[in-house]
Design an enzyme around this catalytic site. Structure first.
Site: not given
Ligand code: NAD
Length: 332
Positions: A51, A118, A147, A189, A217, A282
């Protein structure tokens, strides 16, 4: 000796794909997450369940590491990130502060932070035919509550660590990422996965529910482009924020039509405007990305959605066959 890299969030969607990508490039990889990957075994040399809100966990994670790809975050789709501003801000602040502090203390050479579109001001995203967002548009700030604000704060922290301590950082602003092995149900999701799930679960000729009026969009980037872009940005030496996304703008209704045609179904849409829909429009301006990398994401949405839809519909079929009632044993 191969470079030792850490991927935080390695149990999540992008982090899991990034581990696979970095292993194929020959790196020694440690993955850390609060959970294991859900759909496939990680290829990481070491996978540690920790964690990262706990500063000691961050210190243990970065030990002996050259490069940190810091992706761990408490996040989800628009419904999730608008539902819990306090919890998300608190968790992500703890994770991010702990990680950058530990990485600098333990002599990490390069630290990449996964930021987000964001962070961009909401006042620039009021129209569906939005002007693509440039990196310099971030200020004057008016990010997504919770966020987005926390991501922007961490971006500045990366900048200050570079300026004051000479600590090498990279800041990547992802624009909506999709692809196989991503969360497709449960509330976290994002739009492409949710739409693929709804289409897969509908009968041909049926109806699906869309959040908002469908005219909002976005642009969407396939996860293979995302991990390649992350890797290129890490190697680029560029230490200011960079967009990573496509500039192929599409409405949510357009996205539904595209998924329906991939599925070979004709579906009507019921719009629920009481549901959160985020900013009106966006898109990513990739001029700076092209200038810095000589590269930009190239997988078209119509191409990338095909394996994504197939994977989600396959998962749902496997689940429903597991849940199918056990046929009664015929009497002898
Ligand atoms: P995801 O939720 O699948 O992956 C994030 C991971 O962080 C998860 O597996 C979660 O268990 C882990 N996590 C959360 N709290 C935790 C903790 N306390 N200790 C350890 N691990 C922890 O999301 P993703 O889509 O793979 O996103 C990855 C990164 O990209 C994130 O930082 C997200 O903010 C950023 N992001 C993603 C998107 C997108 O479209 N997917 C868009 C913009 C930014």
């Amino acid at each position: 000796m191969s470079r030792r890299v850490l991927v935080t969030g390695a149990g999540g969607f992008i982090g899991h794909h990034l581990v696979t990508f970095l292993k194929a490039k020959g790196y020694w990889v440690r993955g850390v997450d609060i959970k294991m990957p859900e759909y496939e075994t990680s290829q990481a040399d070491e996978f540690e369940v920790r964690d990262l809100r706990d500063p000691d966990a961050c210190r243990a994670a970065v030990k002996g590491i050259h490069d940190v790809y810091h992706l761990a975050a408490d996040m989800g789709g628009i419904g999730y990130i608008t539902s819990s501003h306090a919890g998300i801000t608190l968790n992500n602040t703890k994770i991010n502060v702990g990680m950058i502090d530990a990485a600098r203390d333990f002599g990490v050479e390069r630290f990449l932070f996964a930021s987000s579109a964001c962070i961009y001001p909401q006042y620039l995203q009021l129209q569906p035919d939005v002007t693509p967002l440039k990196e310099a548009d971030a200020f004057p700030a008016d990010p997504e509550e919770g966020y987005g604000l926390e991501k922007l704060y961490m971006e500045k922290m990366c900048q200050y660590f570079t300026e004051d301590y000479g600590f090498a950082t990279r800041v990547v602003r992802f624009h909506n990422v999709y692809g196989p092995l991503g969360t497709y149900d449960g509330g976290r999701e994002k739009a492409p996965a949710a739409i693929c799930r709804k289409v897969a679960l509908s009968q041909d000729g049926g109806e699906i529910e869309i959040w908002g009026d469908g005219l909002q969009t976005r642009s969407f980037m396939h996860v293979d482009d995302c991990v390649e872009g992350i890797y290129r940005i890490m190697g680029s030496g560029y230490d200011k924020p960079l967009n990573l996304g496509t500039d192929e703008l599409i409405s949510v209704d357009g996205l539904v039509d595209l998924v329906s045609s991939i599925a070979g179904k004709r579906l009507s849409k019921r719009h629920d405007t009481s549901r959160p829909q985020g900013v009106r429009g966006r898109n990513s301006d990739n001029s700076l990305l092209r200038e810095v990398l000589g590269w930009e994401p190239r997988i078209l949405l119509a191409e990338g959605l095909v394996p994504t839809y197939r994977w989600i519909s396959g998962e749902l079929e496997a689940q429903s066959s597991l849940q199918a009632p056990i046929p009664a044993v015929a009497a002898e």
